[in-house]
Design a protein around this motif. Structure first.
Motif: not given
Length: 391
Positions: A256-259, A291-292, A296-298
């Motif tokens: 997951y990622f978020r601002p 992993v992360l 994220l870059a993909a």
């Protein structure tokens, strides 16, 4: 020996929510004491969480818990104002976005049907719609995305916890910095809690909201609670990339990622074979590197260039049976209530669970939401109530 009507062990978000709802309940006339081992809350799960709330679950009861949580946040002044001072929890209602490849299509659609039946404000988006809404996102491998349109987002979890605690105290709940070493049981009842300084507190009802310490507390009363600590690392990074309108993105990989402020936070659960019970706070840096970052870059190619500014590790109190909270009394002990095994959902569900615990104490049953499905019966019969959407 001091005696209280309700003794709450664990004073973070869930424990403080229970204290607040009890103290504000006009039909409850007793005394409330909250025992918290560390008033700095430095290592509690609330303070170290990703501080997010969502309605996109696979079980109706989890949806209902978090729906009340969102309503509580939106009207927090009606609940937690003290002398006109309203806690600032910084609720960013920017949504969750669950992404799915072909392998996850059926689950996403099934969850969507359950969510719509619970009046969740959610939309299924095609890859073309995702590309239009989020031009920075790589969507070639996706078949759909599920976006929460309202009620979902993130906040200041520490601010929420402090607001609950402050209001509970203003209403008369007593807080004491102390560690409980054991519960004293006589037959089908808990009669007192023994503290690390050797003193004891007698009680009418005990509520176990001790997070990753809950299983040890239960064992002292002769009860096996299937809850273990699982470490989760969170990374804060900055980038020059512009990810306009970025929600809380849940990649098909589980990352997951978020601002967050001027940057972003991200995380991912380790592989099951690399996720043992764990109580240390060492950050899993290899998880980010191996992993992360590639994930994220993909998903957002602009994130190939980023800089990790800080990181931290906290713990889920993981229900190893089915990743859902164990709520209510054990049939062998009449006056010991449990609220444990949230598996990462405790902060967002704390208002509704605190309210539910106050109803169990005051009325002996639920009055607002029917949460019997989260009770001990399923645990004792080994009949899991699985939550599929665990982040």
């Amino acid at each position: 020996m001091q005696k209280v009507d309700v003794l709450i062990v664990g004073g973070a978000a869930v424990g403080s929510a229970a204290a607040y709802f009890l103290a504000s309940q006009s039909d409850f006339k007793g005394s409330v004491m909250v025992l918290e081992q560390d008033f700095s809350y430095e290592k509690c799960a609330t303070a170290l969480s990703a501080a997010s709330i969502r309605h996109q679950f696979s079980t109706p009861q989890n949806i209902q818990l978090s729906q009340f949580g969102s309503q509580f946040l939106k009207h927090i002044g009606d609940y937690l104002a003290v002398d006109g001072d309203v806690p600032d929890v910084g609720f960013h209602e920017d949504g969750y976005l669950f992404l799915a490849t072909e392998a996850g299509r059926e689950v996403l659609q099934s969850n969507h049907r359950i969510q719509k039946a619970q009046n969740v404000d959610v939309a299924l988006l095609t890859p073309e719609e995702l590309r239009t809404r989020y031009p920075w996102m790589q969507v070639d491998d996706l078949v759909a995305g599920s976006l929460g349109l309202s009620g979902e987002g993130w906040m200041d979890a520490y601010g929420l916890m402090r607001g609950l605690r402050r209001k509970a105290m203003a209403l008369g709940a007593q807080y004491k910095e102390a560690r409980v070493t054991a519960l004293q049981r006589e037959g089908h009842r808990i009669v007192a809690a023994t503290l690390s300084d050797g003193s004891s507190v007698a009680c009418g009802t005990v509520i176990n909201t001790a997070g990753t310490g809950a299983a040890a507390l239960a064992r002292s009363a002769g009860i096996a609670l299937p809850v273990e600590a699982r470490k989760r690392s969170v990374f804060y990074f900055t980038t020059s990339a512009q990810l306009d309108n970025c929600p809380m993105v849940i990649d098909p990989s589980g990352a997951y990622f978020r601002p967050e402020g001027k940057g972003f936070i991200c995380g991912v659960a380790p592989a099951p074979e690399d996720d043992p019970e764990c109580y240390d706070f060492d950050v899993q840096h290899t998880l980010f590197d191996e992993v992360l970052w590639p994930t994220l870059a993909a998903r957002a190619p602009a994130l190939e260039a980023l800089r990790v500014q800080r990181s931290w590790a906290g713990h889920y109190d993981m229900n190893t049976l089915d990743h859902n909270v164990i709520l209510g009394a054990h049939p062998e002990v009449d006056n010991l209530l449990f609220a444990n095994g949230f598996s990462g959902h405790g902060m967002q569900q704390s208002p509704a669970v605190g309210r539910a615990l106050s109803e169990l104490v005051t009325y002996g049953g639920y009055r607002t939401l029917d949460l019997q499905a989260f009770g001990w019966e399923r645990v004792l019969k080994n009949q899991p109530l699985y939550e599929i959407n665990v982040v």
